[in-house]
Design a protein around this motif. Structure first.
Motif, PDB file in Angstrom:
ATOM      1  N   GLU A 234     -23.207 -31.154   3.373  1.00 31.06           N
ATOM      2  CA  GLU A 234     -23.228 -32.557   2.938  1.00 31.06           C
ATOM      3  C   GLU A 234     -22.930 -33.487   4.112  1.00 31.06           C
ATOM      4  N   LYS A 235     -22.042 -33.081   4.989  1.00 29.17           N
ATOM      5  CA  LYS A 235     -21.769 -33.870   6.191  1.00 29.17           C
ATOM      6  C   LYS A 235     -23.039 -34.014   7.027  1.00 29.17           C
ATOM      7  N   SER A 237     -26.258 -33.653   5.986  1.00 33.93           N
ATOM      8  CA  SER A 237     -27.334 -34.376   5.299  1.00 33.93           C
ATOM      9  C   SER A 237     -27.054 -35.861   5.155  1.00 33.93           C
ATOM     10  N   GLU A 238     -25.788 -36.261   5.228  1.00 30.91           N
ATOM     11  CA  GLU A 238     -25.440 -37.681   5.081  1.00 30.91           C
ATOM     12  C   GLU A 238     -25.470 -38.444   6.400  1.00 30.91           C
ATOM     13  N   ASP A 239     -25.672 -37.741   7.483  1.00 29.27           N
ATOM     14  CA  ASP A 239     -25.703 -38.366   8.815  1.00 29.27           C
ATOM     15  C   ASP A 239     -27.160 -38.541   9.258  1.00 29.27           C
ATOM     16  N   ASP A 240     -27.632 -39.781   9.253  1.00 30.21           N
ATOM     17  CA  ASP A 240     -29.031 -40.049   9.601  1.00 30.21           C
ATOM     18  C   ASP A 240     -29.392 -39.594  11.011  1.00 30.21           C
ATOM     19  N   ARG A 245     -30.259 -32.603  10.175  1.00 30.10           N
ATOM     20  CA  ARG A 245     -30.215 -33.299   8.878  1.00 30.10           C
ATOM     21  C   ARG A 245     -31.239 -32.758   7.884  1.00 30.10           C
TER      22      ARG A 245
END
Length: 262
Positions: A234-235, A237-240, A245
Motif C-alpha cells: 500500500e505504501k 501503490s500510494e506513492d505516485d 508503483r
C-alpha cells in the motif's frame, strides 16, 4: 479458525453449494468470528460486483444505446420503431462496453487470485535486481557487485562473513538482500533490507528506498506474512513517484487483503 474455511469453501457458501449442516456450522462460526465475517463480506462484494444488477443494467443500457445508433443510421427499417432520442456516438458505446468488461474481468481475477498463496504471488511479481557497475566504488562493494553480476550469491555471504550489519552501506545492504532472495531465503533478505530501511528512516535519506520497499514486500509474501506485505504494498501503490508503483495490480492487492483476514 479452522483450515477448511479457505476461499474456495467460502465461495461455495456464497454460491449456496454447501449442504444445510455445513452451512449452519459456518454461519455459527461467522457469528463468533469477526475476522471471518469481514473476509466473507469482501468475497461477497467481489462476487456481487460481478453479478450485480447495477452492472447488468449498465450493459443493457449500452446495448440499447448501440441499437438506437444502428436504427437511426438506417435509411429505413422493416419494423415500426418508437421515436429514438439522445443519439450517442459509437465511440462512447465501445468505451462503455470496454470499461464494463475490464471491470468485471478485474473483479473475477481478484476472486481467482484470492485462492493463490503467498509463494505464488511472489513468483508472479518477482524481478531480479539489476545493477550497473560504478567507477571508484569501495573494494568490498565492487567485490559484492562482481559476485552478484556473476550470480555467485553464496560467495557474497562468504565474503562478508563475520562483519557486523552496521559495516555495510546502503548499496551493499540492497545487494545482500537481493542475493538472499535469489537463494530463496526471505528471512535473511529481510535482515539486510530492513537494515537499509531503518538507516534511511534514521538519516532521513531515501537511498535505494524504492528497491527496499519492493523486495521487503516480496520477502513478506514469500513468508506468507500478508499483513506486513500489504502495508508495504500500500505504501508503494500510494506513492505516485515510486519506481514500483505499478508492480502490484488492484486484483492482487484485493487478494492479499483477503488473506490478512484468515
Amino acid at each position: 479458525m479452522e483450515k477448511k474455511y479457505d476461499d474456495s469453501y467460502l465461495l461455495e457458501y456464497l454460491d449456496g453449494a454447501l449442504d444445510s449442516e455445513e452451512r449452519q456450522k459456518l454461519e455459527q462460526e461467522l457469528k463468533a468470528n469477526p475476522s471471518l465475517r469481514e473476509r466473507v463480506s469482501l468475497l461477497q462484494f467481489a462476487v456481487r460486483s460481478i453479478k450485480s444488477k447495477g452492472y447488468e443494467t449498465a450493459v443493457k443500457e449500452i446495448q440499447h444505446d448501440f441499437l438506437k445508433q444502428r436504427i437511426e443510421n438506417k435509411k429505413f427499417t422493416s419494423v415500426s420503431t418508437p421515436k429514438l432520442e439522445n443519439k450517442v456516438r459509437p465511440l462512447q458505446f465501445w468505451a462503455g462496453i470496454a470499461a464494463s468488461v475490464a471491470l468485471l474481468g478485474t473483479l473475477a481475477y481478484g476472486v481467482f487470485l484470492a485462492q493463490k498463496d503467498g509463494n505464488q504471488l511472489y513468483e508472479a511479481n518477482y524481478l531480479s535486481y539489476e545493477i550497473t557497475v560504478d567507477r571508484g566504488v569501495a573494494a568490498r562493494e565492487n567485490q559484492l557487485e562482481s559476485l552478484y553480476l556473476k550470480g555467485d550469491f553464496k560467495n557474497m555471504f562468504q565474503a562478508i562473513e563475520g562483519e557486523p550489519l552496521g559495516a555495510f552501506n546502503s548499496k551493499e545492504l540492497l545487494l545482500l538482500g537481493a542475493a538472499a532472495l535469489e537463494l530463496d531465503q526471505p528471512s535473511e533478505a529481510l535482515h539486510y533490507l530492513q537494515a537499509l530501511d531503518t538507516t534511511n528512516a534514521r538519516n532521513e535519506t531515501d537511498n535505494f528506498q524504492d528497491e527496499a520497499d519492493f523486495y521487503i514486500a516480496l520477502a513478506y509474501l514469500k513468508q506468507e506474512a500478508y499483513a506486513d506485505a500489504l502495508r508495504r504494498i500500500e505504501k508503494i501503490s500510494e506513492d505516485d513517484r515510486h519506481k514500483y508503483r505499478s508492480s502490484f495490480s488492484w486484483a492482487e492487492i484485493l487478494s492479499i487483503r483477503l488473506k490478512t483476514l484468515r
